[in-house]
Motif scaffolding. Structure first.
Motif: not given
Length: 779
Positions: A53-63
């Motif tokens: 998945p595409a993550i908005k920021t590098t700190n956003t966890p991969n759920k």
């Protein structure tokens, strides 16, 4: 001039293309980085890879608990599109999960928009696994390359998928669809692939590929560009460019696909002896061999000898008469062309053999002076050899003509394999009902009411009889076609007895009285295309229609299923697919020669014995031995399981009688239209002169070179071989056979379909056994 054009192209690739790619992929979402495979099994076409998945920021966890790396081949041609999927777990998969990778045709980048498809690829993630890797080939029956991809997840088996957040991506976004003319150019120009012997491509060590690069350029001169060893950066930019139309691609060993469909957009594979040895050791030779058997070609240069080249591909010792004649015609044509253009005529041996429906070419190694300038480039074939190959390939340079079907528009060849008697108006029955109606209304009802003085009742009786007649005609039409599913199959199976492998083309027509929810199911390893009837709108008219989805295709590791919209009720639908048949079996032929004790020593009394390892029965078999003699038998029993194959004795047939038998065999099962097209071609040409209605005819016209070996090819390489050998020539190549058999159950795509009017042609090579010689005394 050529130098300036190529230099400008190089600068555009280096400085402009990266900005375009970066702008097309940079959005408010940043794709999360993940471990990607070192190489993607996609060759000959541009590819694009995305990580979801595409993550908005590098700190956003991969759920979601996974990272999916998806690579797709991007080409404008209709056919198969390679898709490589790698799903990595962020830890390990704690439970079984099922993802659906959905690919939808993007109307903004494909045309005609009336041919849109939705393809679902089911990927199972077993509990406890960390990585799942799959490669599939999805169908595309339109021009252009744009695809929309979504990742969904099924909560439980049988339930619809749920779209996952951040799992949507557009491949080749905003590229738009190409003009029709450039697309057709890719169908008749030579698209070649050069394979190096190393895992990855090192542009500094490439041989002198200039003859191959400029093969599609009439005005190009070799001296306009330096060799790859002199300008590796320039060649790297040219070969990686997506805007150039030179038709040349380069691949390393790690880039090669292990499925023959990965080579279908190519026409010729060029490689050295060392590269071929590496391909055989890494298990990817079978896919290339299948590609050649279906009509592709391969060129091995730098062979130690002709025998070494023959043994490398397991091909016949001697070329067939057809190959010899085509090569002679091409040589004379090129010599005439070079003499008129005052070009030097280069002498270089070019070996040619046929392998299935394709060609295998070869040249010997040449001596190169030793010293610091000695490179592999010295062994690369001359421009003369490449020009000869280019002309010899003819229709084999077109994937569309090799298949023998255009899935975009179709052609009138669709009429040649319809199911007789269904989805057609019963003309004579209708005429009988109408005649009965006239009799009842006229002599019977009118006179009867007139005698009773109630002629006014005719105003009620005549309409009532008309309604009954109309309903009767409608009911008869439905009952005559029935409510079951009917199929008509034409299965053409080629047997390569030396390698015990086979390849086949299947043309199938289906009719369903009631549309089944099961749809159609084809083998997962087959390339499936639909066959339209060719009577619809032109290509230009289809491009102006509103977007329309043909249906949904479901792919998994076992099959590819087409939804029921591809087989509506009471309509005939036709499909063509090609598939490989590995480990199918072989036929061996043994000649028992016995010299007569009296008479000339060259006279002999011979017997022929045939052994079949095929798992199906053969009927009306005709075989030609290495000496040109024909043999025949009415039936050959199959070899089932691990049973020992039986050897049967064949009957000798004179060459003239064999020619008659071959012609009758083909004519008896010849694809022939029962209904002719109702379209007025003269009116069509007069009022729609600039509209494209038959792509098969358009591409065929580009190969009209005035040579005897080239003619119109509209039914594919397999049907062309049968028609040429059985009907036109009336002879088989030596060590070849032909027979018929029953259609195999695994090629019938409709469940519980009744098979009518079908045939399976089985043809190919036989493996000779050592002859046993002795002497007999004539009585």
């Amino acid at each position: 001039m050529i130098r300036l054009l190529l230099t400008s192209l190089c600068f555009s690739v280096i400085f402009i293309a990266p900005n375009l790619v970066g702008s097309s992929l940079s959005t408010d979402l940043r794709a999360q980085s993940a471990s990607q495979p070192a190489s993607i099994p996609i060759v000959g076409v541009r590819s694009e890879t995305v990580s979801l998945p595409a993550i908005k920021t590098t700190n956003t966890p991969n759920k979601l608990g996974f990272i999916a790396n998806v690579s797709i081949g991007l080409h404008d041609n209709a056919g198969s599109v390679p898709v490589h999927i790698v799903v990595d777990s962020t830890t390990v998969f704690s439970a079984d999960r099922e993802l659906i990778f959905r690919f939808s045709s993007d109307p903004s980048g494909q045309t005609p928009v009336a041919n849109m498809l939705v393809v679902d690829i089911a990927v199972s993630l077993p509990q406890g696994s960390k990585q799942v890797v799959q490669t599939h080939y999805i169908p595309k029956w339109s021009f252009g390359m744009s695809q929309k991809m979504q990742i969904l997840e099924r909560p439980s088996p049988g339930e619809p998928g749920r779209l996952l957040e951040g799992c949507t991506h557009f491949f080749a976004a905003r590229r738009g669809f190409p003009a029709f003319d450039p697309f057709l150019e890719t169908e008749y120009k030579l698209n070649s692939l050069f394979v190096v012997e190393t895992e990855q491509v090192n542009y500094e060590r490439l041989p002198d590929l200039r003859p191959l690069l400029f093969l599609n350029s009439v005005d190009a001169e070799l001296d306009d560009v330096r060799t790859p060893s002199d300008e590796p950066m320039f060649w790297s930019s040219i070969l990686r460019s997506t805007s150039s139309d030179h038709g040349l691609s380069v691949a390393g060993q790690a880039d090669l696909p292990n499925d023959w469909r990965g080579y279908q957009n190519l026409d010729l594979i060029v490689l050295s002896r060392a590269a071929l040895s590496r391909i055989k050791s890494n298990g990817r030779f079978a896919a290339i061999r299948h590609f050649v058997m279906t009509g592709g070609s391969i060129f091995l240069y730098g062979a130690e000898s002709e025998q070494d080249w023959i043994e490398s591909f397991q091909i016949p010792q001697q070329p067939t008469q057809q190959v010899v004649k085509i090569q002679e015609d091409v040589t004379l044509f090129l010599q005439h062309f070079q003499q008129n253009e005052l070009l030097p005529i280069e002498e270089e041996p070019l070996w040619t053999r046929s392998l299935g429906m394709g060609y295998v070419f070869g040249t010997p190694a040449v001596d190169v002076p030793s010293g610091p300038d000695r490179r592999e480039a010295g062994a690369f074939p001359s421009p003369q050899s490449l020009r000869t190959i280019d002309v010899m390939l003819g229709h084999r340079k077109s994937p569309m003509l090799r298949r023998g079907v255009d899935p975009i528009l179709g052609d009138q060849g669709y009429q040649n394999w319809l199911i007789p008697g269904v989805a057609q108006p019963p003309v004579y029955t209708f005429m009988g009902l109408l005649g009965l109606f006239v009799i009842l209304v006229g002599p019977v009802t009118y006179r009867s009411t007139a005698k009773r003085g109630r002629s006014y009742l005719m105003f009620f009786i005549a309409p009532l009889l008309a309604i009954v007649t109309t309903l009767s005609m409608f009911a008869y039409g439905i009952l005559a076609d029935g409510f079951s599913t009917v199929s008509r199959i034409r299965q053409l199976t080629w047997i390569d007895s030396h390698s015990r492998t086979g390849f086949e083309r299947v043309q199938a027509t289906y009719f369903a009285g009631l549309s089944s929810s099961d749809g159609l199911s084809f083998p997962v390893e087959a390339e499936v295309v639909r066959y339209p009837d060719g009577s619809g709108d032109s290509l230009e008219q289809l491009a102006e229609r509103a977007p329309e989805q043909l249906g949904r295709v479901m792919l998994d590791e076992e099959s590819q299923r087409l939804s029921q919209s591809f087989l509506p009720s009471r309509q005939q639908r036709q499909f063509v697919f090609h598939q490989a048949r590995p480990a199918l079996g072989r036929l061996t032929l043994r000649l028992d020669k016995k010299r007569a004790s009296e008479g000339p020593p060259d006279q002999s009394v011979s017997k022929a014995f045939l052994t079949s390892e095929l798992p199906f029965e053969l009927k009306r078999l005709i075989v030609r031995d290495s000496e040109g003699n024909y043999w025949h038998t009415e039936q050959v029993q199959p070899t089932i399981g691990g049973s020992q194959p039986n050897e049967i004795e064949l009957a000798r047939v004179a060459a003239k009688d064999a020619s008659t038998m071959l012609g009758k065999l083909y004519i008896e099962f010849r694809p022939l239209a029962e209904i002719t097209s109702q379209r007025d071609d003269r009116s069509s040409n007069r009022n729609r002169r600039f509209q494209t209605r038959d792509l098969i005819e358009t591409v065929n016209s580009s190969f009209n070179r005035g040579l005897d070996g080239f003619r119109k090819v509209s039914s594919g390489t397999f049907e062309t071989w049968l028609n040429q050998s059985l009907q036109l020539d009336g002879e088989l190549p030596r060590l070849h056979f032909v027979a018929i058999s029953t259609v195999s159950d695994d090629v019938v795509a409709a469940k519980d379909a009744e098979v009518v009017g079908s045939v399976r042609f089985v043809f190919g090579t036989v493996e000779p056994q050592d002859s046993r010689e002795g002497s007999i005394h004539e009585s």
